[in-house]
Design an enzyme around this catalytic site. Structure first.
Site, PDB file in Angstrom:
ATOM      1  N   GLU A   8      -4.515   8.033  -2.947  1.00 14.94           N
ATOM      2  CA  GLU A   8      -5.047   6.787  -2.387  1.00 14.94           C
ATOM      3  C   GLU A   8      -5.402   5.785  -3.493  1.00 14.94           C
ATOM      4  OE1 GLU A   8      -4.786   6.749   0.813  1.00 14.94           O
ATOM      5  OE2 GLU A   8      -5.733   4.834   1.288  1.00 14.94           O
ATOM      6  N   HIS A  26       0.834  -1.204   0.000  1.00 11.94           N
ATOM      7  CA  HIS A  26       0.000   0.000   0.000  1.00 11.94           C
ATOM      8  C   HIS A  26       0.877   1.265   0.000  1.00 11.94           C
ATOM      9  CE1 HIS A  26      -3.593   2.425   1.225  1.00 11.94           C
ATOM     10  NE2 HIS A  26      -2.671   3.165   1.807  1.00 11.94           N
ATOM     11  N   GLU A  27       1.814   1.335   0.920  1.00 10.02           N
ATOM     12  CA  GLU A  27       2.663   2.529   1.011  1.00 10.02           C
ATOM     13  C   GLU A  27       3.564   2.648  -0.225  1.00 10.02           C
ATOM     14  OE1 GLU A  27       1.797   4.618   3.087  1.00 10.02           O
ATOM     15  OE2 GLU A  27       0.667   3.356   4.491  1.00 10.02           O
TER      16      GLU A  27
END
EC number: 3.4.17.19
Lengths: 502, 502
Positions: A297, A267-268
């Site tokens: 996002e 995700h990061e």
């Protein structure tokens, strides 16, 4: 002053501001990774001093003078040129900054910092009564802030503008309601399925050192350039850009839980790949900046979910992962793919699966909107929260800390931020569908370890544009359609329909 | 403006400058520890932007106006009050800053940065001819700088003033020559000794993880507050203060060499304990700053050598250290104490023992002085260097890289810095002798693990004063005698006389 001279003076001024800000970014990274315990008080004072400097520079009247000298000139005649985009965005940022009176800016910063500190300890103590005054104070100041910066229709739009320029509460309301209906219908079908992913395997023993090596390996394979990045342990994972060539991520390792570090890193890394794809030659100007939190996002959630939880990805990566953990010796590819996609309505947003996640956001968005429209008082928030959790997710928080007090956002004054998460999911699905149209069967590519085509597509359609186009326009140009929840609903129904044999 | 108002305005201004500078300090720490490989170019630009900001603030004409309004007022009537000390030092710093023309400041920064980069690669290639033009450029600019800031007797004094306020070349020349004679006489006697410490034991296997635990343990035992600090690995060890509660050190671990990490950590912890002892309530003003590089070095070298290489210390610590390394199983306390104190004339300053170290400094000081007095040309530097190494140490550099090109200092324009190292040794011995007079048998205390009395004595006599007194006066007040080499010569003769049974 000639427009060219004014542009150069303004550009230099803004880039210097960006350098100071990027020293603060590094200090933020350090604060959440390696700072000594006793160093926090000094760090807070460093940030306050830097905030004063940055506020002074962002409201410097010379910015207005330089902009006046540029606007309307030939230099910005082509609205899609970097110069025109920078000038448009600088004007926007400047006007918003100068509308906030100095004493309100100071009061906001202080109330938000106090609110976050109070939340830390009061959440731990499950003390809603103690927390309430902080929340009210922050909310009052946010209302004042919305009035100061201004809006067309309603105050909440003024807050949205900080995270998702051009987005409006009314439009989100419609969009999120549609998504809510579709999601709850899917959830109902999943509840009726007889498929039961053996989720306990995720809680076996996963040695932290191995997890760390895996995090480096997998993010590197996906396209995160680790010569210009690094992965450090932290309590609350985040991505942080110091500048070109220095985009870092953090993650959290649990020896008895697989998902946190693995999907957290991916995700990061998705955020980081966006930052690494911004045009370095425009660093310090809007053309070199991420366009919105929603688009940011969309990148993190695309890599985490649409890629990282796909069967294609696991066909490629499970044969590499499985031999590293004794705990996985008896777990086959299909079961593993099922457990990392298991759907379970729960109390906690950050632990939610893909299907229920947007319901957590919907609840927060509806409550925020009610607060700002004067339809709900802070005193009634816990009850409203619990009612919605019962209604949408079928669960009831047994306390405040896993209910209305679970997120830090409100204590820090971040009203208007939560929608970014669901917008991220919406944009991710729509971008992914468009990429598949252009590139062919992506799952098949993932199964061969080919992630570069998708990354290149995102670089071309999203990353390299910085803030050249407003976020909705950027998504529309990239995908050929106005943003809508259609692609996300199709994606969720397809993936979870297959997984749960619906 | 009233003096009190001016003082408060000036103080606030200077503390804000200090906050910006301390963000740069953290960035410097990161640059030498965890920065990603590709992040260096951006970091250099961040530093350049910060340097412009700091230069502008240090030469801000308001500083002169505020000082004018304060000086001569009752507020600074007591010359030893914090206010008077701050005003005196602010005036000094301001006058020195404004005397440097902006273009010279820019040229210096650029030439020094280019010089250091060039040195990195040209030293590696042993390319003196390639390096010479950089050195000449830096030297010319340093001469220009000395003329700009001014001096009473000779240009070199202007440079010394940056590192050791109030120190003068002529006085150092006499002091260092005396020390040189005494050192060479001692070295002659050691050469005649039949004692041969078994130094090979230092090059056995010392697992890095154990060394790391030892570094944390020993620096903590000596008094370094690790809740307000940390120890990270790096290529070139240093101490770095971010601010109160955040004073970090770094060290370098070799799996096959004991001394580097152990004594390196203790050395840097000595610097750190000085910084941790500065009065936090005066942070950001001269009263909260270290007084000179010489006094700073006196703290690091006292803990490294006078404490850390003493028999008393090893009586206490060897029983803790020995069981941790299989390599030490057959090495007794006395032998170990001898090997960590072994005297061996060598080519490289940073590897030198306590006896020969000052001869390395003497050589550099004499050459610098000759350059600045016009008695030596850069072209003739290598020959002059080699002649002095033959004469003082009996060794001849086989190349440039282990000879005249071994240190980074000159490439970065740090002429006038080297004397700080020997001044540190001089001050350390004199302070230690005075502490022993006040506290009794320190070695006996060390053998019991009692290091706090010495640290408290240093806190009281040195640390808490910041820049209240000029360095020589500080040492004289702490010890009751003007600085001289007497204590250092006595100490070296005593310790090495005993070790080598002279």
């Amino acid at each position: 002053m000639k427009p060219e001279q004014a542009y150069e003076a303004l550009r230099t001024f803004q880039i210097d501001t960006a350098y100071y800000q990027s020293l603060g970014a590094l200090a933020g990274w350090d604060q959440r990774t390696y700072i000594p315990q006793k160093g926090h008080a000094h760090r807070a004072r460093q940030f306050a001093a830097l905030a004063r400097l940055l506020h002074k520079r962002r409201t410097d009247p010379r910015i207005g003078e330089w902009l006046d000298a540029i606007e309307g000139s030939d230099l910005v005649a082509d609205p899609e040129s970097p110069e025109a985009a920078n000038v448009r965005e600088w004007r926007r940022d400047y006007e918003r900054a100068v509308r906030v009176p100095d004493d309100l800016a100071v009061a906001l910063a202080q109330a938000q910092s106090e609110g976050e500190s109070a939340w830390e300890s009061l959440r731990e103590a499950d003390d809603w009564a103690g927390f309430q005054p902080y929340l009210k104070r922050v909310l009052d100041l946010q209302r004042e802030y919305a009035e100061a910066v201004g809006y067309e229709t309603e105050p909440y739009d003024a807050l949205l503008e900080d995270y998702e320029p051009g987005e409006r509460a009314a439009r989100l309301q419609t969009m999120f309601a549609e998504l809510g209906r579709a999601t709850r219908a899917l959830l109902e079908r999943i509840r009726g399925s007889e498929v039961r992913p053996p989720v306990e395997v995720l809680h076996r023993n996963f040695p932290v050192e191995v997890q760390r090596a895996v995090a480096y390996e997998v993010t590197g394979l996906l396209g995160y350039d680790l010569e210009g990045g690094r992965i450090d342990p932290t309590a609350h994972p985040f991505e942080l850009s110091v500048g070109p060539g220095d985009v870092r991520i953090t993650t959290r390792y649990y020896p008895d839980y697989f998902n946190a570090a693995f999907f957290g890193s991916v995700h990061e890394a998705g955020h980081a790949m966006y930052e690494q794809g911004l045009p370095a030659e425009h660093w310090g100007t809007p053309m070199g900046q991420a366009v919105s939190m929603g688009v940011h996002e969309s990148q993190s959630r695309m890599w985490e979910n649409l890629v990282g939880r796909s069967l294609g990805f696991w066909r490629f990566y499970y044969p590499k992962l499985q031999p590293r953990f004794a705990a996985l010796a008896d777990v086959g590819l299909e079961d593993f793919h099922r457990v990392v996609n298991a759907v379970r309505p729960s109390l906690i947003r950050v632990e939610a699966d893909e299907v229920t996640y947007n319901l957590h956001i919907l609840i927060r968005f509806e409550l925020e909107l009610a607060l700002f429209r004067g339809e709900l008082e802070v005193d009634d928030l816990p009850e409203a929260w619990n009612a919605k959790y019962r209604d949408y997710l079928g669960v009831t928080p047994p306390n405040f800390k896993d209910g209305v007090m679970q997120d830090v956002h409100w204590s820090g004054g971040m009203f208007g931020y939560f929608p970014s998460y669901t917008l991220g999911n919406v944009y991710a699905a729509q971008l992914f569908e468009a990429a598949r149209r252009d590139l062919g069967d992506l799952e098949e590519a993932f199964a061969r370890g080919a992630f570069a085509p998708l990354l290149e597509w995102l670089r071309d359609r999203v990353h390299r544009h910085g803030r050249r186009f407003p976020p909705r326009q950027l998504v529309e140009r990239a995908t050929g359609a106005a943003p809508s929840t259609d692609a996300l609903v199709r994606y969720l129904n397809d993936r979870f329909g297959a997984l749960y044999e619906l």
